[in-house]
Design a protein around this motif. Structure first.
Motif, PDB file in Angstrom:
ATOM      1  N   LEU A  28       0.841  -1.184   0.000  1.00 48.48           N
ATOM      2  CA  LEU A  28       0.000   0.000   0.000  1.00 48.48           C
ATOM      3  C   LEU A  28       0.884   1.245   0.000  1.00 48.48           C
ATOM      4  CD1 LEU A  28      -2.713  -1.022   2.633  1.00 48.48           C
ATOM      5  CD2 LEU A  28      -2.795  -1.272   0.136  1.00 48.48           C
ATOM      6  N   ALA A  29       0.272   2.400  -0.111  1.00 48.35           N
ATOM      7  CA  ALA A  29       1.017   3.650  -0.013  1.00 48.35           C
ATOM      8  C   ALA A  29       1.252   3.933   1.471  1.00 48.35           C
ATOM      9  CB  ALA A  29       0.235   4.790  -0.650  1.00 48.35           C
ATOM     10  N   PRO A  30       2.511   3.992   1.927  1.00 53.73           N
ATOM     11  CA  PRO A  30       2.798   4.074   3.357  1.00 53.73           C
ATOM     12  C   PRO A  30       2.450   5.412   3.993  1.00 53.73           C
ATOM     13  CG  PRO A  30       4.785   4.410   2.118  1.00 53.73           C
ATOM     14  CD  PRO A  30       3.716   4.067   1.116  1.00 53.73           C
ATOM     15  N   SER A  31       2.438   5.386   5.318  1.00 52.64           N
ATOM     16  CA  SER A  31       2.224   6.591   6.113  1.00 52.64           C
ATOM     17  C   SER A  31       0.973   7.328   5.634  1.00 52.64           C
ATOM     18  CB  SER A  31       3.475   7.474   6.044  1.00 52.64           C
ATOM     19  OG  SER A  31       3.401   8.539   6.947  1.00 52.64           O
ATOM     20  N   VAL A  38      -1.575   4.792   7.272  1.00 49.25           N
ATOM     21  CA  VAL A  38      -1.541   3.338   7.465  1.00 49.25           C
ATOM     22  C   VAL A  38      -0.318   2.905   8.268  1.00 49.25           C
ATOM     23  CG1 VAL A  38      -2.876   2.861   5.382  1.00 49.25           C
ATOM     24  CG2 VAL A  38      -0.374   2.968   5.236  1.00 49.25           C
ATOM     25  N   CYS A  39       0.442   3.890   8.788  1.00 52.44           N
ATOM     26  CA  CYS A  39       1.625   3.596   9.616  1.00 52.44           C
ATOM     27  C   CYS A  39       1.597   4.488  10.862  1.00 52.44           C
ATOM     28  CB  CYS A  39       2.919   3.835   8.834  1.00 52.44           C
ATOM     29  SG  CYS A  39       3.087   2.906   7.305  1.00 52.44           S
ATOM     30  N   PRO A  40       0.611   4.291  11.738  1.00 52.59           N
ATOM     31  CA  PRO A  40       0.397   5.223  12.847  1.00 52.59           C
ATOM     32  C   PRO A  40       1.534   5.301  13.859  1.00 52.59           C
ATOM     33  CG  PRO A  40      -0.935   3.245  13.123  1.00 52.59           C
ATOM     34  CD  PRO A  40      -0.371   3.201  11.744  1.00 52.59           C
ATOM     35  N   PHE A  41       2.407   4.301  13.905  1.00 55.28           N
ATOM     36  CA  PHE A  41       3.492   4.313  14.888  1.00 55.28           C
ATOM     37  C   PHE A  41       4.862   4.549  14.243  1.00 55.28           C
ATOM     38  CE2 PHE A  41       0.074   2.339  17.159  1.00 55.28           C
ATOM     39  CZ  PHE A  41       0.240   2.745  18.474  1.00 55.28           C
ATOM     40  N   GLY A 108       3.334  -4.940   3.455  1.00 56.28           N
ATOM     41  CA  GLY A 108       4.604  -4.724   2.770  1.00 56.28           C
ATOM     42  C   GLY A 108       5.126  -3.326   3.012  1.00 56.28           C
ATOM     43  N   THR A 109       4.234  -2.347   2.984  1.00 59.94           N
ATOM     44  CA  THR A 109       4.598  -0.945   3.237  1.00 59.94           C
ATOM     45  C   THR A 109       3.496  -0.263   4.040  1.00 59.94           C
ATOM     46  OG1 THR A 109       3.795  -0.591   0.968  1.00 59.94           O
ATOM     47  CG2 THR A 109       6.178  -0.496   1.304  1.00 59.94           C
ATOM     48  N   SER A 110       3.017  -0.959   5.065  1.00 64.11           N
ATOM     49  CA  SER A 110       1.957  -0.424   5.922  1.00 64.11           C
ATOM     50  C   SER A 110       2.050  -1.099   7.287  1.00 64.11           C
ATOM     51  CB  SER A 110       0.575  -0.664   5.292  1.00 64.11           C
ATOM     52  OG  SER A 110       0.370  -2.046   5.032  1.00 64.11           O
ATOM     53  N   ASP A 111       1.181  -0.701   8.201  1.00 65.13           N
ATOM     54  CA  ASP A 111       1.155  -1.309   9.536  1.00 65.13           C
ATOM     55  C   ASP A 111      -0.293  -1.365  10.015  1.00 65.13           C
ATOM     56  OD1 ASP A 111       1.830  -2.405  11.960  1.00 65.13           O
ATOM     57  OD2 ASP A 111       3.188  -0.798  12.574  1.00 65.13           O
ATOM     58  N   ALA A 125      -3.997 -22.824   7.116  1.00 68.83           N
ATOM     59  CA  ALA A 125      -2.780 -23.568   6.757  1.00 68.83           C
ATOM     60  C   ALA A 125      -1.728 -22.674   6.125  1.00 68.83           C
ATOM     61  CB  ALA A 125      -3.131 -24.708   5.799  1.00 68.83           C
ATOM     62  N   VAL A 126      -2.058 -21.405   5.888  1.00 70.62           N
ATOM     63  CA  VAL A 126      -1.125 -20.476   5.245  1.00 70.62           C
ATOM     64  C   VAL A 126      -0.416 -19.634   6.301  1.00 70.62           C
ATOM     65  CG1 VAL A 126      -0.907 -18.506   3.674  1.00 70.62           C
ATOM     66  CG2 VAL A 126      -2.522 -20.344   3.157  1.00 70.62           C
ATOM     67  N   PRO A 127       0.924 -19.583   6.285  1.00 75.59           N
ATOM     68  CA  PRO A 127       1.623 -18.703   7.220  1.00 75.59           C
ATOM     69  C   PRO A 127       1.533 -17.242   6.769  1.00 75.59           C
ATOM     70  CG  PRO A 127       3.202 -19.889   5.843  1.00 75.59           C
ATOM     71  CD  PRO A 127       1.848 -20.433   5.518  1.00 75.59           C
ATOM     72  N   PHE A 128       1.047 -16.395   7.654  1.00 71.22           N
ATOM     73  CA  PHE A 128       1.019 -14.947   7.439  1.00 71.22           C
ATOM     74  C   PHE A 128       2.091 -14.332   8.338  1.00 71.22           C
ATOM     75  CE2 PHE A 128      -3.101 -16.309   6.069  1.00 71.22           C
ATOM     76  CZ  PHE A 128      -3.600 -15.355   5.189  1.00 71.22           C
ATOM     77  N   TYR A 129       2.702 -13.249   7.891  1.00 72.72           N
ATOM     78  CA  TYR A 129       3.733 -12.613   8.723  1.00 72.72           C
ATOM     79  C   TYR A 129       3.832 -11.136   8.366  1.00 72.72           C
ATOM     80  CZ  TYR A 129       6.831 -12.742   4.618  1.00 72.72           C
ATOM     81  OH  TYR A 129       7.373 -12.561   3.359  1.00 72.72           O
ATOM     82  N   ASP A 130       4.296 -10.354   9.319  1.00 74.13           N
ATOM     83  CA  ASP A 130       4.470  -8.917   9.114  1.00 74.13           C
ATOM     84  C   ASP A 130       5.491  -8.356  10.093  1.00 74.13           C
ATOM     85  OD1 ASP A 130       2.765  -7.980   7.000  1.00 74.13           O
ATOM     86  OD2 ASP A 130       1.021  -8.320   8.285  1.00 74.13           O
ATOM     87  N   TYR A 131       6.004  -7.188   9.756  1.00 73.65           N
ATOM     88  CA  TYR A 131       6.736  -6.351  10.704  1.00 73.65           C
ATOM     89  C   TYR A 131       5.736  -5.345  11.262  1.00 73.65           C
ATOM     90  CZ  TYR A 131      11.126  -7.859   8.408  1.00 73.65           C
ATOM     91  OH  TYR A 131      12.167  -8.593   7.881  1.00 73.65           O
ATOM     92  N   THR A 132       5.961  -4.883  12.485  1.00 73.71           N
ATOM     93  CA  THR A 132       5.102  -3.851  13.045  1.00 73.71           C
ATOM     94  C   THR A 132       5.881  -2.967  14.007  1.00 73.71           C
ATOM     95  OG1 THR A 132       3.020  -3.396  14.243  1.00 73.71           O
ATOM     96  CG2 THR A 132       4.322  -5.275  15.002  1.00 73.71           C
ATOM     97  N   LYS A 133       5.474  -1.716  14.089  1.00 68.73           N
ATOM     98  CA  LYS A 133       5.990  -0.805  15.103  1.00 68.73           C
ATOM     99  C   LYS A 133       4.912  -0.513  16.151  1.00 68.73           C
ATOM    100  CE  LYS A 133       9.792   1.709  12.886  1.00 68.73           C
ATOM    101  NZ  LYS A 133       9.909   0.978  11.617  1.00 68.73           N
ATOM    102  N   ASN A 134       3.804  -1.185  16.045  1.00 64.79           N
ATOM    103  CA  ASN A 134       2.692  -0.984  16.960  1.00 64.79           C
ATOM    104  C   ASN A 134       2.900  -1.867  18.201  1.00 64.79           C
ATOM    105  OD1 ASN A 134       0.218  -1.049  18.320  1.00 64.79           O
ATOM    106  ND2 ASN A 134      -0.971  -0.832  16.435  1.00 64.79           N
ATOM    107  N   PRO A 135       3.275  -1.274  19.343  1.00 63.69           N
ATOM    108  CA  PRO A 135       3.539  -2.076  20.542  1.00 63.69           C
ATOM    109  C   PRO A 135       2.312  -2.786  21.086  1.00 63.69           C
ATOM    110  CG  PRO A 135       3.495   0.250  21.098  1.00 63.69           C
ATOM    111  CD  PRO A 135       3.432   0.172  19.610  1.00 63.69           C
ATOM    112  N   LEU A 136       1.135  -2.230  20.830  1.00 65.85           N
ATOM    113  CA  LEU A 136      -0.099  -2.857  21.309  1.00 65.85           C
ATOM    114  C   LEU A 136      -0.357  -4.153  20.560  1.00 65.85           C
ATOM    115  CD1 LEU A 136      -2.326   0.363  21.476  1.00 65.85           C
ATOM    116  CD2 LEU A 136      -0.942  -0.663  23.295  1.00 65.85           C
TER     117      LEU A 136
END
Length: 227
Positions: A28-31, A38-41, A108-111, A125-136
């Motif tokens: 997505l288009a970040p921040s 879409v990147c509140p933290f 990919g470019t959002s949170d 059965a599908v593994p999903f994964y992400d990075y996040t800066k959202n501590p909650l």
């Protein structure tokens, strides 16, 4: 909105194919690029060093597509999620045909809190994964409150190192951007090479996911990049 997921579109996910995984990523288009955040933290340095314009993202048509996807997500989430579900089903079929396993990264470019979408439950059965800066979100992940097939890695910035160390002490994984090369240990925790593949759900628990600074991050002096 026929195709929301990018498959085999960047070098890092293609590395994962050597390990038998075909990865679909939603970019997505970040921040606040789209007019919606879409990147509140995201920290100031995260904004400045964002890889949004790296690789194929440098092309104006790709950036326009990402903005349109982001606007579509907010204007009609039901249709967006239905399309995304169809895309994941297609990814599963494509990976099966290629004798591979599917994997999905929706930020990919959002949170965004995709754990609320129901997609992980739809495809258990599908593994999903992400990075996040959202501590909650990450605290909920460590507490086992997120879908079992959804793996999160917390991202360090120049403003959240204390939280990173707290999460590491609880067995969570934290990504850290280093200047030129990766150390073997950071703050007493082992460092794994996060540039080898993007398959974060294969990482052992309680490790630092080391990433070498790329693009604009190479010139960072805020503390976002660790020397």
């Amino acid at each position: 909105m026929k195709s929301l997921l990018s498959v085999s579109s960047d070098a890092k996910t293609r590395k994962g194919e050597a390990k038998g995984f075909l990865t679909g990523i939603l970019y997505l288009a970040p921040s606040t690029v789209s007019g919606r955040n879409v990147c509140p933290f995201a920290s100031p340095a995260c904004h400045a060093a964002c890889l949004y314009s790296a690789g194929r993202g440098a092309f104006s048509n790709v950036q326009k597509s990402r903005v349109e996807k982001t606007k579509a997500y907010f204007s009609n989430k039901a249709l967006f999620l239905s399309t995304l579900s169809d895309n994941i089903a297609s990814l599963i079929a494509k990976s099966t045909k290629a004798s591979m396993r599917p994997a999905v990264r929706l930020n990919g470019t959002s949170d965004i809190a995709w754990e609320k979408s129901g997609l992980m439950d739809q495809f258990p059965a599908v593994p999903f994964y992400d990075y996040t800066k959202n501590p909650l979100r990450f605290a909920e992940f460590l507490a086992g409150k997120l879908p079992k097939n959804y793996r999160l890695t917390f991202s360090r910035s120049e403003t959240n190192e204390a939280q990173c160390l707290e999460f590491l002490s609880k067995g969570g994984n934290v990504s850290v951007v280093f200047r030129k090369s990766l150390p073997k240990v950071w703050k007493g925790y082992p460092v794994v090479n996060g540039d080898e593949t993007d398959l974060r759900f294969l990482d052992p628990k309680g490790v630092v996911v080391g990433l070498v600074a790329k693009g604009k991050a190479k010139a960072d002096v805020s503390g976002f990049v660790v020397d």
